[in-house]
Design an enzyme around this catalytic site. Structure first.
Site, PDB file in Angstrom:
ATOM      1  N   HIS A 112      45.861  39.545  40.840  1.00 19.06           N
ATOM      2  CA  HIS A 112      44.553  39.212  40.259  1.00 19.06           C
ATOM      3  C   HIS A 112      43.427  39.961  40.966  1.00 19.06           C
ATOM      4  O   HIS A 112      42.568  40.584  40.321  1.00 19.06           O
ATOM      5  CB  HIS A 112      44.342  37.697  40.370  1.00 19.06           C
ATOM      6  CG  HIS A 112      43.066  37.202  39.787  1.00 19.06           C
ATOM      7  ND1 HIS A 112      43.012  36.373  38.687  1.00 19.06           N
ATOM      8  CD2 HIS A 112      41.771  37.382  40.160  1.00 19.06           C
ATOM      9  CE1 HIS A 112      41.752  36.095  38.393  1.00 19.06           C
ATOM     10  NE2 HIS A 112      40.980  36.686  39.284  1.00 19.06           N
ATOM     11  N   GLU A 113      43.432  39.932  42.296  1.00 19.70           N
ATOM     12  CA  GLU A 113      42.340  40.560  43.048  1.00 19.70           C
ATOM     13  C   GLU A 113      42.419  42.083  42.985  1.00 19.70           C
ATOM     14  O   GLU A 113      41.389  42.758  42.882  1.00 19.70           O
ATOM     15  CB  GLU A 113      42.342  40.079  44.497  1.00 19.70           C
ATOM     16  CG  GLU A 113      42.123  38.582  44.663  1.00 19.70           C
ATOM     17  CD  GLU A 113      40.897  38.062  43.934  1.00 19.70           C
ATOM     18  OE1 GLU A 113      39.891  38.798  43.824  1.00 19.70           O
ATOM     19  OE2 GLU A 113      40.929  36.916  43.462  1.00 19.70           O
ATOM     20  N   HIS A 150      40.984  43.342  39.783  1.00 19.84           N
ATOM     21  CA  HIS A 150      39.519  43.418  39.799  1.00 19.84           C
ATOM     22  C   HIS A 150      39.045  44.798  40.243  1.00 19.84           C
ATOM     23  O   HIS A 150      38.029  45.313  39.752  1.00 19.84           O
ATOM     24  CB  HIS A 150      38.932  42.373  40.750  1.00 19.84           C
ATOM     25  CG  HIS A 150      38.636  41.059  40.108  1.00 19.84           C
ATOM     26  ND1 HIS A 150      37.791  40.920  39.022  1.00 19.84           N
ATOM     27  CD2 HIS A 150      39.049  39.803  40.420  1.00 19.84           C
ATOM     28  CE1 HIS A 150      37.703  39.637  38.690  1.00 19.84           C
ATOM     29  NE2 HIS A 150      38.456  38.943  39.509  1.00 19.84           N
ATOM     30  N   CYS A 194      39.194  32.382  37.117  1.00 15.19           N
ATOM     31  CA  CYS A 194      38.485  33.445  37.825  1.00 15.19           C
ATOM     32  C   CYS A 194      37.065  32.992  38.107  1.00 15.19           C
ATOM     33  O   CYS A 194      36.405  32.417  37.231  1.00 15.19           O
ATOM     34  CB  CYS A 194      38.481  34.717  36.969  1.00 15.19           C
ATOM     35  SG  CYS A 194      37.622  36.119  37.734  1.00 15.19           S
TER      36      CYS A 194
END
Length: 214
Positions: free
Chosen positions: A168-169, A172, A126
């Site tokens: 993953h994004e 966030h 990351c």
């Protein structure tokens, strides 16, 4: 140019951020903005400012370099992210990880749901946690819904590495870092990754470091 005033309206803060030059600074783990659920995008940025912000995310992602970047990673608590992956990897890596090129795209108010029960574990890093990687078990296939930067509906199934990027994004935007989902015993420095764990799959790392793979 100083740091944008957190008390100012969001559009004003984004304007101040963009006026500070590109690429933007990437926020590191420990900053509270990375741990907050983001605000759904609902026109807080007028079209010209939104276009500037999206372009800034693109430039910053490429400069890092990375394959995705979420708005909180540059200090903006909006539900917006960008992804892009030229996937310059050897054929063996492509086959094992399912890493195929992804064009640049903007995700506005994205959410995902798993397609099927298959999960895959691979090392992941990351931009907000520089210098480290860890193995994360993620859904092998997901359905992404949301909009693009023009308000057009997105409804697409991603598999392999693109599915990992999407998860993953989007995480966030929910205040979740990949470390929250990682096998803690797999945590490895960039040096260890280069010297020990460059294999396409992490089976040897799992054996030597003592963690389970799905």
């Amino acid at each position: 140019m100083g740091t944008p005033d957190d008390r100012a309206p969001l559009a004003e803060r984004v304007g101040q951020l963009l006026d500070g030059g590109l690429p933007l600074a990437i926020v590191a783990a420990g900053d509270p903005v990375l741990r907050r659920v983001t605000e759904p995008f609902d026109g807080q940025l007028e079209p010209a400012l939104l276009a500037r912000f999206v372009e800034a995310l693109r430039i910053t992602m490429r400069a890092a370099p990375g394959v995705g970047l979420a708005a909180p990673q540059v200090g903006v608590p909006l539900r917006i992210a960008v992804i892009e992956d030229p996937a310059p990897v050897p054929e063996e890596v492509r086959l094992v990880r399912g890493r195929v090129p992804q064009p640049f795209r903007v995700l506005v108010n994205p959410s995902y749901e798993p397609v099927g029960d298959v999960r895959a574990g691979f090392f992941e890093g990351c931009l907000s946690v520089p210098g480290w990687q860890a193995v994360v078990a993620r859904h092998a296939e997901v359905r992404l819904t949301g909009q693009d930067e023009h308000g057009r509906a997105l409804d697409e199934v991603f598999s392999g590495w693109p599915a990992r990027i999407v998860q993953h994004e989007t995480d966030h935007l929910d205040g979740v870092l990949y470390l929250d989902r990682a096998e803690s015993r797999s945590l490895s420095s960039s040096q260890a990754m280069a010297e020990r764990w460059a294999q396409p799959a992490p089976e040897e790392a799992a054996r030597q470091l003592g963690f389970e793979l799905p």
